[in-house]
Design a protein around this motif. Structure first.
Motif, PDB file in Angstrom:
ATOM      1  N   ARG A  98       0.839  -1.189   0.000  1.00 58.15           N
ATOM      2  CA  ARG A  98       0.000   0.000   0.000  1.00 58.15           C
ATOM      3  C   ARG A  98       0.883   1.250   0.000  1.00 58.15           C
ATOM      4  N   ARG A  99       0.552   2.240  -0.787  1.00 64.53           N
ATOM      5  CA  ARG A  99       1.358   3.468  -0.865  1.00 64.53           C
ATOM      6  C   ARG A  99       1.204   4.332   0.384  1.00 64.53           C
ATOM      7  N   SER A 100       0.018   4.363   0.929  1.00 66.17           N
ATOM      8  CA  SER A 100      -0.238   5.221   2.084  1.00 66.17           C
ATOM      9  C   SER A 100       0.412   4.623   3.328  1.00 66.17           C
ATOM     10  N   PRO A 101       1.256   5.380   4.039  1.00 65.56           N
ATOM     11  CA  PRO A 101       1.941   4.820   5.204  1.00 65.56           C
ATOM     12  C   PRO A 101       1.015   4.532   6.381  1.00 65.56           C
ATOM     13  N   CYS A 102      -0.087   5.298   6.515  1.00 68.46           N
ATOM     14  CA  CYS A 102      -0.953   5.123   7.679  1.00 68.46           C
ATOM     15  C   CYS A 102      -2.097   4.147   7.407  1.00 68.46           C
ATOM     16  N   GLY A 103      -2.348   3.819   6.160  1.00 70.45           N
ATOM     17  CA  GLY A 103      -3.439   2.894   5.848  1.00 70.45           C
ATOM     18  C   GLY A 103      -4.716   3.591   5.447  1.00 70.45           C
ATOM     19  N   ASN A 104      -4.834   4.892   5.710  1.00 70.01           N
ATOM     20  CA  ASN A 104      -6.021   5.653   5.327  1.00 70.01           C
ATOM     21  C   ASN A 104      -5.790   6.317   3.983  1.00 70.01           C
ATOM     22  N   GLY A 105      -6.808   6.907   3.438  1.00 70.25           N
ATOM     23  CA  GLY A 105      -6.670   7.623   2.185  1.00 70.25           C
ATOM     24  C   GLY A 105      -7.058   6.741   1.012  1.00 70.25           C
ATOM     25  N   THR A 106      -6.567   7.096  -0.161  1.00 69.26           N
ATOM     26  CA  THR A 106      -6.944   6.345  -1.354  1.00 69.26           C
ATOM     27  C   THR A 106      -6.302   4.967  -1.325  1.00 69.26           C
ATOM     28  N   GLN A 107      -6.965   4.045  -1.944  1.00 70.67           N
ATOM     29  CA  GLN A 107      -6.440   2.683  -1.969  1.00 70.67           C
ATOM     30  C   GLN A 107      -5.559   2.510  -3.204  1.00 70.67           C
ATOM     31  N   THR A 108      -4.329   3.008  -3.109  1.00 72.29           N
ATOM     32  CA  THR A 108      -3.364   2.855  -4.189  1.00 72.29           C
ATOM     33  C   THR A 108      -2.259   1.917  -3.725  1.00 72.29           C
ATOM     34  N   PHE A 109      -1.781   1.129  -4.654  1.00 71.33           N
ATOM     35  CA  PHE A 109      -0.791   0.109  -4.328  1.00 71.33           C
ATOM     36  C   PHE A 109       0.417   0.239  -5.241  1.00 71.33           C
ATOM     37  N   ASP A 110       1.589  -0.126  -4.725  1.00 68.15           N
ATOM     38  CA  ASP A 110       2.794  -0.287  -5.534  1.00 68.15           C
ATOM     39  C   ASP A 110       3.001  -1.770  -5.751  1.00 68.15           C
ATOM     40  N   ARG A 111       3.351  -2.120  -6.958  1.00 66.26           N
ATOM     41  CA  ARG A 111       3.593  -3.533  -7.287  1.00 66.26           C
ATOM     42  C   ARG A 111       5.068  -3.708  -7.645  1.00 66.26           C
ATOM     43  N   PHE A 112       5.729  -4.572  -6.911  1.00 68.01           N
ATOM     44  CA  PHE A 112       7.138  -4.855  -7.143  1.00 68.01           C
ATOM     45  C   PHE A 112       7.287  -6.322  -7.512  1.00 68.01           C
ATOM     46  N   GLU A 113       8.268  -6.596  -8.360  1.00 75.83           N
ATOM     47  CA  GLU A 113       8.551  -7.988  -8.674  1.00 75.83           C
ATOM     48  C   GLU A 113      10.056  -8.172  -8.869  1.00 75.83           C
ATOM     49  N   MET A 114      10.507  -9.369  -8.548  1.00 72.68           N
ATOM     50  CA  MET A 114      11.901  -9.730  -8.743  1.00 72.68           C
ATOM     51  C   MET A 114      11.932 -11.039  -9.512  1.00 72.68           C
ATOM     52  N   ARG A 115      12.719 -11.058 -10.578  1.00 72.74           N
ATOM     53  CA  ARG A 115      12.844 -12.261 -11.404  1.00 72.74           C
ATOM     54  C   ARG A 115      14.177 -12.938 -11.103  1.00 72.74           C
ATOM     55  N   ILE A 116      14.119 -14.236 -10.847  1.00 71.76           N
ATOM     56  CA  ILE A 116      15.318 -15.006 -10.533  1.00 71.76           C
ATOM     57  C   ILE A 116      15.550 -16.011 -11.651  1.00 71.76           C
ATOM     58  N   HIS A 117      16.691 -15.883 -12.331  1.00 69.74           N
ATOM     59  CA  HIS A 117      17.054 -16.737 -13.460  1.00 69.74           C
ATOM     60  C   HIS A 117      18.090 -17.752 -12.995  1.00 69.74           C
ATOM     61  N   GLN A 118      18.042 -18.952 -13.583  1.00 66.60           N
ATOM     62  CA  GLN A 118      18.946 -20.014 -13.152  1.00 66.60           C
ATOM     63  C   GLN A 118      19.438 -20.804 -14.357  1.00 66.60           C
ATOM     64  N   ARG A 119      20.727 -21.156 -14.329  1.00 64.13           N
ATOM     65  CA  ARG A 119      21.348 -21.987 -15.367  1.00 64.13           C
ATOM     66  C   ARG A 119      22.098 -23.125 -14.677  1.00 64.13           C
ATOM     67  N   VAL A 120      22.084 -24.304 -15.307  1.00 57.42           N
ATOM     68  CA  VAL A 120      22.801 -25.466 -14.781  1.00 57.42           C
ATOM     69  C   VAL A 120      23.756 -25.954 -15.856  1.00 57.42           C
ATOM     70  N   VAL A 121      25.021 -26.160 -15.478  1.00 61.00           N
ATOM     71  CA  VAL A 121      26.047 -26.673 -16.379  1.00 61.00           C
ATOM     72  C   VAL A 121      26.672 -27.895 -15.718  1.00 61.00           C
ATOM     73  N   LYS A 122      26.754 -29.005 -16.457  1.00 60.02           N
ATOM     74  CA  LYS A 122      27.392 -30.211 -15.935  1.00 60.02           C
ATOM     75  C   LYS A 122      28.707 -30.423 -16.661  1.00 60.02           C
ATOM     76  N   VAL A 123      29.757 -30.687 -15.894  1.00 61.29           N
ATOM     77  CA  VAL A 123      31.107 -30.884 -16.438  1.00 61.29           C
ATOM     78  C   VAL A 123      31.642 -32.206 -15.899  1.00 61.29           C
ATOM     79  N   ILE A 124      32.202 -33.023 -16.791  1.00 63.19           N
ATOM     80  CA  ILE A 124      32.842 -34.258 -16.373  1.00 63.19           C
ATOM     81  C   ILE A 124      34.345 -34.027 -16.437  1.00 63.19           C
ATOM     82  N   CYS A 125      34.970 -34.014 -15.253  1.00 60.89           N
ATOM     83  CA  CYS A 125      36.411 -33.794 -15.168  1.00 60.89           C
ATOM     84  C   CYS A 125      36.929 -34.391 -13.868  1.00 60.89           C
ATOM     85  N   PRO A 126      38.231 -34.690 -13.796  1.00 57.52           N
ATOM     86  CA  PRO A 126      38.811 -35.151 -12.531  1.00 57.52           C
ATOM     87  C   PRO A 126      38.774 -34.031 -11.493  1.00 57.52           C
TER      88      PRO A 126
END
Length: 122
Positions: free
Chosen positions: A67-95
């Motif tokens: 919610r944007r309003s710190p006290c909870g009163n007032g207009t009902q406006t919201f901030d939307r945040f998102e975080m994207r987590i990317h992942q890669r897997v590499v397999k290596v055969i070595c001693p």
């Protein structure tokens, strides 16, 4: 005497046993992740090791609505945040002795790298 194994002749070298190592690279920045993955693959191929990957995992999206309003009163406006987590897997055969040669690369601080040793038999 330490180089001698049952069935081996005297003076023959014992080859290091290959191991399968799975590298998991995670980041929120795709460009840094792709550069770290390509550096890892290039260093492994330079040593003539067998490489599988990169395997791209589905992107995890974490969403938070606050919610944007710190006290909870007032207009009902919201901030939307998102975080994207990317992942890669590499397999290596070595001693395991040559693992230091493969992982001797510089990666960005935003990339988290993990190495897991898997059991591998030829």
């Amino acid at each position: 005497m330490a180089d001698y194994e049952k069935g081996k002749g005297k003076g023959e070298e014992i080859k290091p046993k290959p191991e399968k190592i799975r590298f998991t690279l995670t980041s929120t920045k795709v460009a840094d992740l792709e550069s770290a993955t390509s550096k890892l693959i290039a260093s492994a191929k330079k040593e003539n090791f067998k490489v599988f990957g990169p395997i791209r995992h589905p992107t995890k999206i974490l969403k938070i609505n606050v919610r944007r309003s710190p006290c909870g009163n007032g207009t009902q406006t919201f901030d939307r945040f998102e975080m994207r987590i990317h992942q890669r897997v590499v397999k290596v055969i070595c001693p395991i002795e040559y693992l230091r040669n493969v992982t001797d690369i510089r990666i960005e601080p935003s990339v988290k790298a993990e190495a897991h040793l898997l059991v591998y038999y030829e």
